[in-house]
Design an enzyme around this catalytic site. Structure first.
Site, PDB file in Angstrom:
ATOM      1  N   CYS A  70      -7.759  -1.288  12.402  1.00 51.61           N
ATOM      2  CA  CYS A  70      -7.121  -2.402  11.682  1.00 51.61           C
ATOM      3  C   CYS A  70      -6.525  -3.431  12.638  1.00 51.61           C
ATOM      4  O   CYS A  70      -6.362  -4.590  12.271  1.00 51.61           O
ATOM      5  CB  CYS A  70      -5.967  -1.916  10.823  1.00 51.61           C
ATOM      6  SG  CYS A  70      -6.332  -0.611   9.692  1.00 51.61           S
ATOM      7  N   ASN A  75       0.868  -1.182   0.000  1.00 51.21           N
ATOM      8  CA  ASN A  75       0.000   0.000   0.000  1.00 51.21           C
ATOM      9  C   ASN A  75       0.901   1.227   0.000  1.00 51.21           C
ATOM     10  O   ASN A  75       2.110   1.104   0.279  1.00 51.21           O
ATOM     11  CB  ASN A  75      -0.995  -0.048   1.180  1.00 51.21           C
ATOM     12  CG  ASN A  75      -0.315   0.139   2.529  1.00 51.21           C
ATOM     13  OD1 ASN A  75       0.426   1.100   2.746  1.00 51.21           O
ATOM     14  ND2 ASN A  75      -0.547  -0.793   3.449  1.00 51.21           N
ATOM     15  N   ARG A 100       0.251 -11.575   1.994  1.00 51.53           N
ATOM     16  CA  ARG A 100      -0.619 -11.770   3.164  1.00 51.53           C
ATOM     17  C   ARG A 100      -1.401 -13.088   3.120  1.00 51.53           C
ATOM     18  O   ARG A 100      -2.086 -13.420   4.084  1.00 51.53           O
ATOM     19  CB  ARG A 100      -1.588 -10.582   3.327  1.00 51.53           C
ATOM     20  CG  ARG A 100      -0.866  -9.268   3.687  1.00 51.53           C
ATOM     21  CD  ARG A 100      -1.804  -8.234   4.290  1.00 51.53           C
ATOM     22  NE  ARG A 100      -2.322  -8.659   5.594  1.00 51.53           N
ATOM     23  CZ  ARG A 100      -3.176  -7.957   6.320  1.00 51.53           C
ATOM     24  NH1 ARG A 100      -3.605  -6.780   5.872  1.00 51.53           N
ATOM     25  NH2 ARG A 100      -3.608  -8.401   7.489  1.00 51.53           N
ATOM     26  N   HIS A 143      -8.687   0.608   2.150  1.00 51.84           N
ATOM     27  CA  HIS A 143      -9.683  -0.270   2.780  1.00 51.84           C
ATOM     28  C   HIS A 143     -10.871   0.587   3.247  1.00 51.84           C
ATOM     29  O   HIS A 143     -10.695   1.746   3.623  1.00 51.84           O
ATOM     30  CB  HIS A 143      -9.109  -0.968   4.018  1.00 51.84           C
ATOM     31  CG  HIS A 143      -8.323  -2.217   3.746  1.00 51.84           C
ATOM     32  ND1 HIS A 143      -7.157  -2.518   4.413  1.00 51.84           N
ATOM     33  CD2 HIS A 143      -8.554  -3.266   2.913  1.00 51.84           C
ATOM     34  CE1 HIS A 143      -6.693  -3.692   3.996  1.00 51.84           C
ATOM     35  NE2 HIS A 143      -7.518  -4.164   3.083  1.00 51.84           N
TER      36      HIS A 143
HETATM   37  N1  ARG Z   1       0.051  -3.531   5.793  1.00 52.17           N
HETATM   38  C1  ARG Z   1      -1.315  -3.956   5.815  1.00 52.17           C
HETATM   39  C2  ARG Z   1      -1.799  -4.153   4.393  1.00 52.17           C
HETATM   40  O1  ARG Z   1      -1.449  -3.384   3.553  1.00 52.17           O
HETATM   41  C3  ARG Z   1      -2.189  -2.974   6.543  1.00 52.17           C
HETATM   42  C4  ARG Z   1      -3.591  -3.428   6.710  1.00 52.17           C
HETATM   43  C5  ARG Z   1      -4.510  -2.402   7.301  1.00 52.17           C
HETATM   44  N2  ARG Z   1      -5.761  -2.962   7.581  1.00 52.17           N
HETATM   45  C6  ARG Z   1      -6.955  -2.363   7.511  1.00 52.17           C
HETATM   46  N3  ARG Z   1      -7.992  -2.995   7.935  1.00 52.17           N
HETATM   47  N4  ARG Z   1      -7.102  -1.167   6.959  1.00 52.17           N
HETATM   48  O2  ARG Z   1      -2.523  -5.059   4.072  1.00 52.17           O
END
Ligand code: ARG
Length: 282
Positions: free
Chosen positions: A271, A25, A93, A177
């Site tokens: 998060c 991200n 992930r 998100h």
């Molecule tokens: N580094 C994680 C990703 O990019 C951060 C996730 C953040 N989560 C959220 N629910 N906004 O996936």
């Protein structure tokens, strides 16, 4: 005004292996690594605020090489004793899913899967809204698509959970998100960052939420929408005076839990939690 019927039981994961190992991200830069001790202290600070607000916390085991497992919001969608695991967009992930599914199975949930040709990143992209109306009337699930979830996952999610899904498209990659753009506060109110939504998405939220706290651009980019609501308590990564005044005039108690080490990975308070007490069936 009724409090949210969910958000008092939360799943979290200690940041023992948290770092920035990859970039998925716009906030992540592998050359800027979070400080492990500060991250742990901030996590403990957040936990203390949540406990003080009356939340109950379950912890899952951290796993080496899965630095983003701390962001439990993305594990999946909880609905009563049903758990629908995420289908992660990025291979980085995808290794989390086996651990998430195992935790929910061990805790008595029925694990039900989305088709394997869609992506959907759990509660990070799906938040319930509404009052449990007539008994048996489901809550509405607001779900986002584009950066991390496919629009095609929404009908599948609706089929599995039985909840009506309102799809909104995200437009700003920095708010990748839904939980960076939308934060239900109670059965009538929510925070929303129009910056992250297109005109249709804004209409959907306008039609659904009777009273909106509209975030300005800098508030949205400070992840103010990524707050955890526990009854009448709002635990925020930061709180500009304007927001604090409005939330307090609405009867909320605001607490700030600084989590800037986690902002380096593109996540904040919400998060780092997953509500375990969501029941979409109302
Ligand atoms: N580094 C994680 C990703 O990019 C951060 C996730 C953040 N989560 C959220 N629910 N906004 O996936």
């Amino acid at each position: 005004m009724s409090e949210l019927p969910w958000g008092r039981r939360l799943l979290m994961c200690r940041p023992e292996h948290f770092t920035v190992l990859y970039e998925i991200n716009p906030w992540m830069h592998t050359e800027v690594r979070p400080d492990p001790d500060r991250a742990m202290a901030q996590f403990d600070g957040l936990m203390a605020q949540l406990l003080a607000a009356g939340a109950q916390i379950e912890l899952m085991e951290p796993v080496e090489q899965l630095p983003d497992l701390v962001f439990t919001a993305n594990a999946g969608v909880v609905n009563g004793r049903q758990f629908v695991p995420a289908r992660f967009r990025h291979p980085e992930r995808q290794g989390e899913t086996a651990h998430d599914a195992a935790w929910f199975t061990a805790h008595g949930f029925a694990v039900e899967w989305l088709p394997d040709d869609v992506v959907h990143e759990g509660a990070g992209d799906a938040l319930p809204f509404g009052a449990p109306g007539a008994p048996g009337e489901p809550l509405v699930l607001v779900s986002a698509y584009r950066f991390r979830s496919d629009a095609r996952s929404h009908p599948a999610l609706s089929m599995l959970t039985g909840a009506p899904v309102r799809s909104v498209e995200l437009t700003d990659e920095r708010l990748y998100h839904l939980d960076l753009t939308f934060c239900p506060l109670d059965d009538r109110r929510a925070m929303v960052a129009p910056l992250g939504l297109d005109a249709y998405g804004r209409k959907v939220i306008d039609a659904l939420v009777p009273e909106l706290l509209v975030l300005e651009e800098d508030e949205a980019l400070a992840f103010c929408a990524n707050s955890v609501v526990v009854g009448r308590n709002v635990i925020m990564p930061s709180c500009p005076p304007r927001l604090g005044r409005i939330l307090e005039s609405w009867g909320f108690a605001v607490a700030v839990a600084p989590v800037d080490e986690f902002l380096m990975a593109g996540g904040a308070c919400r998060c780092l939690t997953l509500a375990l007490d969501v029941d979409l069936r109302g």
